[in-house]
Design an enzyme around this catalytic site. Structure first.
Site, PDB file in Angstrom:
ATOM      1  N   GLY A  46     -20.244 -37.331   9.792  1.00  0.00           N
ATOM      2  CA  GLY A  46     -18.929 -37.557   9.018  1.00  0.00           C
ATOM      3  C   GLY A  46     -18.254 -36.358   8.369  1.00  0.00           C
ATOM      4  N   GLN A  51     -13.023 -31.083   3.170  1.00  0.00           N
ATOM      5  CA  GLN A  51     -14.411 -29.961   3.336  1.00  0.00           C
ATOM      6  C   GLN A  51     -13.934 -28.964   4.564  1.00  0.00           C
ATOM      7  OE1 GLN A  51     -17.029 -33.664   4.569  1.00  0.00           O
ATOM      8  NE2 GLN A  51     -18.384 -32.183   3.995  1.00  0.00           N
ATOM      9  N   CYS A  91     -25.219 -33.450   3.812  1.00  0.00           N
ATOM     10  CA  CYS A  91     -23.665 -33.523   3.806  1.00  0.00           C
ATOM     11  C   CYS A  91     -23.400 -31.917   4.530  1.00  0.00           C
ATOM     12  CB  CYS A  91     -23.239 -33.258   2.428  1.00  0.00           C
ATOM     13  SG  CYS A  91     -21.464 -32.824   2.382  1.00  0.00           S
ATOM     14  N   LEU A  92     -22.403 -31.783   5.517  1.00  0.00           N
ATOM     15  CA  LEU A  92     -21.963 -30.537   6.168  1.00  0.00           C
ATOM     16  C   LEU A  92     -21.720 -29.475   5.111  1.00  0.00           C
ATOM     17  CD1 LEU A  92     -20.131 -31.758   9.210  1.00  0.00           C
ATOM     18  CD2 LEU A  92     -22.548 -31.016   9.009  1.00  0.00           C
ATOM     19  N   HIS A 133     -19.837 -42.056   0.976  1.00  0.00           N
ATOM     20  CA  HIS A 133     -20.064 -40.659   0.994  1.00  0.00           C
ATOM     21  C   HIS A 133     -18.424 -39.768   1.283  1.00  0.00           C
ATOM     22  CE1 HIS A 133     -22.554 -36.892   1.873  1.00  0.00           C
ATOM     23  NE2 HIS A 133     -21.404 -36.505   2.419  1.00  0.00           N
ATOM     24  N   GLU A 134     -17.867 -40.233   2.412  1.00  0.00           N
ATOM     25  CA  GLU A 134     -16.825 -39.346   2.700  1.00  0.00           C
ATOM     26  C   GLU A 134     -15.629 -39.651   1.730  1.00  0.00           C
ATOM     27  OE1 GLU A 134     -17.137 -36.980   4.640  1.00  0.00           O
ATOM     28  OE2 GLU A 134     -19.206 -37.951   5.563  1.00  0.00           O
ATOM     29  N   HIS A 137     -15.737 -37.664  -1.286  1.00  0.00           N
ATOM     30  CA  HIS A 137     -15.365 -36.138  -0.840  1.00  0.00           C
ATOM     31  C   HIS A 137     -13.902 -36.331  -1.131  1.00  0.00           C
ATOM     32  CE1 HIS A 137     -18.256 -33.847   0.704  1.00  0.00           C
ATOM     33  NE2 HIS A 137     -18.702 -34.745   1.597  1.00  0.00           N
TER      34      HIS A 137
HETATM   35 NI    NI Z   1     -20.391 -34.647   3.036  1.00  0.00          NI
END
Ligand code: NI
Length: 167
Positions: A46, A51, A91-92, A133-134, A137
């Site tokens: 995701g 991000q 998370c990236l 989660h996304e 962000h």
């Molecule tokens: Ni993330």
């Protein structure tokens, strides 16, 4: 398509509130395609636009093993939440860190797709956690925020050190 640079925690730009997408234009579709490529390349399941330093309410997700089930959510909204689960998340923007986070087990959400059409989705298990989660962000939140102060400060120090080494 271009692979975009992913911001890393604790970059303050991850704390911005993302803006609603006023219209799904070709520029937005290009951003969606870049984000998908960036997510697959990373690899991750995701990615939120914030991000890659684009403060729009836009996320891409693919939780399939085959990596060919891209889901695009533009202006996503959670309509209802049910139950509870605790899944390990990564998370990236927080590379190398995996911690359990408590979230709703199932959700109902609505969004626009890549063509600008509205849809609703019922999600549970991994997909439910991933969408929550996304969307976090987009509101300037990172999963690390749910952890203890002690863990947050350890993670911050570890990532700051990594970023210094990478320079
Ligand atoms: Ni993330």
């Amino acid at each position: 398509m271009t692979i975009r640079r992913i911001l890393h925690y604790p970059d303050p730009r991850l704390r911005r509130q993302a803006n609603p997408v006023p219209e799904v234009t070709d520029d937005i579709r290009r951003l969606v395609d870049d984000m998908a490529e960036t997510m697959y390349d990373a690899p991750g399941i995701g990615l939120a636009a914030i991000q890659v330093n684009e403060p729009w309410r836009l996320i891409v997700i693919d939780i399939s093993q085959t990596r060919d089930r891209l889901q695009v959510f533009i202006n996503p909204e959670i309509l209802s939440r049910e139950g509870e689960q605790e899944l390990e998340e990564g998370c990236l923007s927080v590379p190398g860190i995996y911690e359990p986070v408590a979230r709703a087990h199932s959700i109902r959400a609505r969004a626009l797709n890549r063509d600008g059409q509205a849809f609703e989705i019922e999600a549970e298990h991994l997909l439910a956690s991933c969408i929550q989660h996304e969307i976090d962000h987009l509101d300037g939140k990172v999963f690390v925020d749910y952890l203890s102060r002690l863990k947050q400060s350890r993670i911050r120090k570890k990532l700051e050190k990594q970023q210094q080494l990478a320079m």
